[in-house]
Scaffold this motif. Structure first.
Motif, PDB file in Angstrom:
ATOM      1  N   ASN A 272      34.998  42.078  45.159  1.00  0.00           N
ATOM      2  CA  ASN A 272      35.886  41.442  44.185  1.00  0.00           C
ATOM      3  C   ASN A 272      36.090  42.353  42.984  1.00  0.00           C
ATOM      4  O   ASN A 272      35.185  43.088  42.574  1.00  0.00           O
ATOM      5  CB  ASN A 272      35.305  40.106  43.717  1.00  0.00           C
ATOM      6  CG  ASN A 272      35.181  39.100  44.842  1.00  0.00           C
ATOM      7  OD1 ASN A 272      36.085  38.969  45.678  1.00  0.00           O
ATOM      8  ND2 ASN A 272      34.070  38.397  44.895  1.00  0.00           N
ATOM      9  N   LEU A 273      37.284  42.279  42.401  1.00  0.00           N
ATOM     10  CA  LEU A 273      37.632  43.072  41.228  1.00  0.00           C
ATOM     11  C   LEU A 273      37.994  42.156  40.067  1.00  0.00           C
ATOM     12  O   LEU A 273      38.817  41.251  40.214  1.00  0.00           O
ATOM     13  CB  LEU A 273      38.806  44.002  41.547  1.00  0.00           C
ATOM     14  CG  LEU A 273      39.431  44.748  40.359  1.00  0.00           C
ATOM     15  CD1 LEU A 273      38.438  45.743  39.770  1.00  0.00           C
ATOM     16  CD2 LEU A 273      40.714  45.446  40.784  1.00  0.00           C
ATOM     17  N   ASN A 274      37.376  42.385  38.924  1.00  0.00           N
ATOM     18  CA  ASN A 274      37.719  41.674  37.700  1.00  0.00           C
ATOM     19  C   ASN A 274      38.213  42.691  36.677  1.00  0.00           C
ATOM     20  O   ASN A 274      37.582  43.717  36.459  1.00  0.00           O
ATOM     21  CB  ASN A 274      36.487  40.926  37.156  1.00  0.00           C
ATOM     22  CG  ASN A 274      36.818  40.131  35.903  1.00  0.00           C
ATOM     23  OD1 ASN A 274      37.850  39.473  35.846  1.00  0.00           O
ATOM     24  ND2 ASN A 274      35.958  40.204  34.906  1.00  0.00           N
ATOM     25  N   VAL A 275      39.380  42.407  36.060  1.00  0.00           N
ATOM     26  CA  VAL A 275      40.000  43.336  35.126  1.00  0.00           C
ATOM     27  C   VAL A 275      40.195  42.662  33.783  1.00  0.00           C
ATOM     28  O   VAL A 275      40.676  41.522  33.710  1.00  0.00           O
ATOM     29  CB  VAL A 275      41.367  43.839  35.654  1.00  0.00           C
ATOM     30  CG1 VAL A 275      41.969  44.857  34.688  1.00  0.00           C
ATOM     31  CG2 VAL A 275      41.217  44.441  37.037  1.00  0.00           C
ATOM     32  N   VAL A 276      39.831  43.355  32.720  1.00  0.00           N
ATOM     33  CA  VAL A 276      40.069  42.882  31.348  1.00  0.00           C
ATOM     34  C   VAL A 276      40.922  43.922  30.641  1.00  0.00           C
ATOM     35  O   VAL A 276      40.619  45.120  30.681  1.00  0.00           O
ATOM     36  CB  VAL A 276      38.744  42.675  30.582  1.00  0.00           C
ATOM     37  CG1 VAL A 276      39.012  42.273  29.136  1.00  0.00           C
ATOM     38  CG2 VAL A 276      37.883  41.626  31.272  1.00  0.00           C
TER      39      VAL A 276
END
Length: 393
Positions: free
Chosen positions: A61-65
Motif C-alpha cells: 500500500n502507498l500513502n501520500v501526503v
C-alpha cells in the motif's frame, strides 16, 4: 591378579570417560559452528532478464501526503529577520526534518530558512492526516546555535536529536515530546552518554537505536521507550558511516562486526566488512552495499543473502544505471533508491528476486526526482520524502 584386573578396569573406565568428553566437545563444537556461514558461491543477478512492472505489488500500500499542506508561518519568519523577498518565494515551509507518525506528519521549521544548520530557534508543527489541521507543538527557546538531524515516533512520542554548536565543542541532546500531551523533555545528552557523534535515530516498536563512538570504538546504543532504560546493544562494532541509520525489525537483529555479520546465532562473513557502505536485515534477508575500495562510492555491488536458503545473490551498480544510495527491506521486497541515473536523477524500485520482478515506482510516486534516505518506521513500513511524502506498507 585381582589388583591387575582392577587397574585395567579403572583404565578402561577412564578411557571411556575421556572418549565421552571428546565426543561432547566435538558435538558442542559442531553445534557452535553450525551457523557460521561463509558466503561461498554467489549468483549474479541479470536485471535485463527481470520482468518490469510500472507500479506497486498488489500487497503493498502507498500513502501520500502533499507538502503543500505545510503552511508557512510568515509572522514567525519575519520576527526572526527573514527578508520579505525571501518569504515571498517560499512555496511551503522549508524544513530540515520531516517525521511520520500514525495520525500526523511532523515537520521542523528553522528560524533562518536560508540555512540548513546553525539556527538559534526552530518550531515543530504537526499536520493531522485526516483533516490537514496544523498546530505548533514546540518552539525552542535558548540561544545556542543548533541543527536537528533525525527523528522517529514510537508509541505516539516524537524523539529527535539536535546538534549544539557550542563555543568550545559540538554537543548534542536527545529530546522527546509526547504527542498526546505536548510534554517536552530531554532524555539524554553527550555528557550522560559519552559519544563523539550526533545520534542518528532509528526504531522498532519498542526501542530507539543509534551508533555511538568513543576513542574510535563504536557501539550500538538502545533506549527502551517502555522501561526508559539505556543499554549498549552491541559493543565494538564496525560502523563505516555513523551518519546512517541502524535498521532493526522486531524479530531479527543484525549487526556488523569485524569480518562478519552477527544475525541471531548466525555469523555471515562478507567479502570485506570494512568496505560495506550500508546494510539492512529482516527475518528473511541480509542486504548490504559494498564499495569497490575505501571512500569510493561508485561501481558498488549489492549483495542479498537469503537466511532461509543460505543463497547469496549480487548485482553490480552499473546494471542499475546509477548510484545505490539507499536500500531497505519491505516484507519480501528489496527497496532500492538510485541517484545520478542516466535517464532520471532519482530512481526508486522494489525488487522481488524470488519471482524475478522489478517494480518501477516512478509513476506511482508522481515522477518524484528528489532524493531522501528511506527510513523504517515502528510498524516496519518505509518512509521517505521529496516534493511529496511517501509511506510504503
Amino acid at each position: 591378579m585381582k589388583k591387575l584386573k582392577k587397574i585395567i578396569s579403572l583404565k578402561v573406565k577412564q578411557f571411556f570417560v575421556y572418549c565421552l568428553i571428546l565426543l561432547t566437545i566435538f558435538i558442542t563444537g559442531c553445534n557452535s559452528d553450525s551457523h557460521a556461514v561463509q558466503i561461498g558461491n554467489i549468483s549474479k543477478i541479470s536485471l535485463d532478464n527481470m520482468k518490469v512492472i510500472d507500479g506497486l505489488p498488489n500487497d503493498v500500500n502507498l500513502n501520500v501526503v502533499d507538502r503543500q499542506t505545510f503552511s508557512v508561518d510568515f509572522d514567525y519568519l519575519k520576527s526572526t529577520g527573514v527578508p520579505d523577498d525571501v518569504i515571498k518565494d517560499v512555496k511551503y515551509a522549508s524544513t530540515p526534518l520531516i517525521v511520520n507518525a500514525k495520525d500526523c506528519v511532523l515537520y521542523f521549521v528553522y528560524s533562518d530558512i536560508m540555512t540548513s544548520f546553525g539556527t538559534q530557534k526552530y518550531k515543530i508543527y504537526s499536520v493531522n492526516k485526516e483533516n490537514n489541521m496544523i498546530s505548533c507543538i514546540y518552539q525552542s527557546n535558548d540561544s545556542v546555535f543548533k541543527e536537528t538531524l533525525s527523528g522517529v515516533v514510537v508509541n505516539n512520542v516524537l524523539y529527535w536529536s539536535e546538534c549544539l554548536y557550542q563555543t568550545d565543542k559540538i554537543g548534542w541532546n536527545l529530546c522527546c515530546i509526547d504527542l498526546n500531551t505536548n510534554e517536552f523533555s530531554v532524555i539524554c545528552n553527550d555528557f550522560e552518554i559519552n559519544s563523539e557523534i550526533i545520534p542518528i535515530l532509528s526504531c522498532d516498536s519498542s526501542n530507539i537505536y543509534w551508533y555511538s563512538v568513543n576513542d574510535n570504538k563504536y557501539n550500538l546504543m538502545c533506549y527502551n521507550v517502555t522501561n526508559k532504560t539505556f543499554e549498549i546493544k552491541f559493543e565494538d562494532i564496525v560502523c563505516n558511516n555513523p551518519y546512517t541509520r541502524y535498521f532493526s525489525t522486531n524479530n531479527s537483529s543484525c549487526v556488523l562486526k569485524k569480518g562478519k555479520f552477527v544475525y541471531g546465532d548466525i555469523s555471515l562473513a562478507p567479502v570485506s566488512s570494512e568496505l560495506i557502505a550500508s546494510f539492512a536485515s529482516s527475518d528473511k534477508y541480509i542486504v548490504w552495499v559494498q564499495l569497490p575500495q575505501e571512500d569510493t562510492y561508485i561501481n558498488q555491488t549489492m549483495y542479498i543473502y537469503n537466511v532461509e536458503t543460505q543463497e547469496t545473490l549480487y548485482v553490480n551498480e552499473e546494471e542499475l544505471n546509477g548510484n545505490i544510495l539507499g536500500c531497505v527491506i519491505l516484507n519480501d521486497y528489496i527497496y532500492i533508491n538510485i541517484s545520478n541515473g542516466s535517464e532520471e536523477y532519482n530512481g526508486m524500485y522494489l525488487f522481488d528476486f524470488e519471482n524475478n520482478i522489478k517494480y518501477n515506482l516512478k509513476i506511482s510516486l508522481n515522477n518524484e526526482i528528489s532524493f531522501s534516505w528511506p527510513i523504517i518506521l515502528e510498524d516496519e513500513s518505509i518512509f521517505f520524502y521529496g516534493e511529496k511524502i511517501y509511506q510504503l506498507s
